[in-house]
Write a protein that holds these residues in place. Structure first.
Motif, PDB file in Angstrom:
ATOM      1  N   UNK A  93      44.133  28.157  99.063  1.00 45.15           N
ATOM      2  CA  UNK A  93      44.870  29.525  98.718  1.00 45.15           C
ATOM      3  C   UNK A  93      46.230  29.463  99.662  1.00 45.15           C
ATOM      4  N   UNK A  94      46.336  29.009 100.982  1.00 45.57           N
ATOM      5  CA  UNK A  94      47.429  28.899 101.562  1.00 45.57           C
ATOM      6  C   UNK A  94      48.329  28.059 101.224  1.00 45.57           C
ATOM      7  N   UNK A  95      47.953  26.811 100.641  1.00 45.77           N
ATOM      8  CA  UNK A  95      48.893  25.947 100.200  1.00 45.77           C
ATOM      9  C   UNK A  95      49.517  26.341  98.864  1.00 45.77           C
ATOM     10  N   UNK A  96      48.508  27.039  97.880  1.00 43.60           N
ATOM     11  CA  UNK A  96      49.113  27.620  96.442  1.00 43.60           C
ATOM     12  C   UNK A  96      50.020  28.773  96.985  1.00 43.60           C
ATOM     13  N   UNK A  97      49.644  29.429  97.865  1.00 45.53           N
ATOM     14  CA  UNK A  97      50.668  30.691  98.353  1.00 45.53           C
ATOM     15  C   UNK A  97      52.197  30.032  98.834  1.00 45.53           C
ATOM     16  N   UNK A  98      52.192  28.999  99.483  1.00 46.81           N
ATOM     17  CA  UNK A  98      53.430  28.552 100.011  1.00 46.81           C
ATOM     18  C   UNK A  98      54.068  27.870  98.663  1.00 46.81           C
ATOM     19  N   UNK A  99      53.546  27.548  97.926  1.00 44.36           N
ATOM     20  CA  UNK A  99      54.102  26.685  96.670  1.00 44.36           C
ATOM     21  C   UNK A  99      54.801  27.931  95.796  1.00 44.36           C
ATOM     22  N   UNK A 100      53.899  28.845  95.594  1.00 43.10           N
ATOM     23  CA  UNK A 100      54.597  30.073  94.869  1.00 43.10           C
ATOM     24  C   UNK A 100      55.622  30.667  95.395  1.00 43.10           C
ATOM     25  N   UNK A 134      54.194  33.054  89.470  1.00 38.31           N
ATOM     26  CA  UNK A 134      53.168  32.632  90.343  1.00 38.31           C
ATOM     27  C   UNK A 134      51.914  32.288  89.537  1.00 38.31           C
ATOM     28  N   UNK A 135      51.696  32.775  88.152  1.00 33.92           N
ATOM     29  CA  UNK A 135      50.658  32.198  87.334  1.00 33.92           C
ATOM     30  C   UNK A 135      50.977  30.736  86.973  1.00 33.92           C
ATOM     31  N   UNK A 136      52.208  30.511  86.554  1.00 39.28           N
ATOM     32  CA  UNK A 136      52.315  29.111  86.324  1.00 39.28           C
ATOM     33  C   UNK A 136      52.297  28.214  87.415  1.00 39.28           C
ATOM     34  N   UNK A 137      52.737  28.611  88.223  1.00 40.87           N
ATOM     35  CA  UNK A 137      52.615  27.868  89.763  1.00 40.87           C
ATOM     36  C   UNK A 137      51.208  27.748  90.119  1.00 40.87           C
TER      37      UNK A 137
END
Length: 165
Positions: A34-41, A66-69
């Motif tokens: 979740x943290x990594x995905x959030x940073x990528x978003x 955000x959905x695409x990411x």
């Protein structure tokens, strides 16, 4: 000029931050993912912000990015999980809070949906119009309507199974 863009971007992101958190909670199981995905978003939003034209609401645009990411990042996470061995185990915390249990059951159930249905129900929960949901997901307004009815029924069954177990 760049400072004004930075300030405007940060203000808009802070007003809509819950969008990214909600998507991360539904699409990713572990706190690290979740943290990594959030940073990528956040990175993708920052990188794409100069292209934001204002033809739609900022929140609509943010959902789409955000959905695409999340979908792209989810593929990376799934590939990496096949390559690594998980050695840590989490112990579920006991809770007396019925609301928290119901919320967890809802998010677990949403997490089992297809990527498109996850996106649709998240947008629906956030009270976006069918037209906005159609714009973000790239499907027709009629298809949104049909899918929402089916998703609600599916979630009802899944949540009741989780809560009755």
């Amino acid at each position: 000029m760049a400072q004004r863009i930075d300030e405007a971007f940060l203000e808009l992101i802070n007003q809509n931050l819950r969008i990214a958190h909600k998507i991360c909670r539904v699409y990713f199981d572990t706190p690290n993912d979740r943290d990594d995905a959030f940073q990528e978003m956040m990175y993708q939003l920052w990188r794409s912000y100069p292209k934001f034209s204002g033809r739609s609401k900022f929140s609509t645009w943010m959902y789409r990015v955000c959905l695409n990411t999340a979908l792209t990042y989810q593929g990376k996470v799934n590939r990496n999980q096949n390559q690594r061995l998980e050695t840590s185990h989490q112990i579920a915390e006991a809770t007396d809070n019925v609301i928290e249990e119901n919320l967890d059951a809802m998010y677990k159930s949403i997490g089992t949906l297809s990527p498109l249905n996850k996106a649709i129900i998240l947008l629906y929960i956030d009270e976006l119009s069918y037209e906005e949901i159609a714009t973000i997901t790239g499907i027709t307004k009629g298809n949104v309507s049909v899918r929402i009815v089916r998703i609600k029924k599916e979630l009802e069954e899944k949540i009741s199974k989780i809560l009755n177990t």
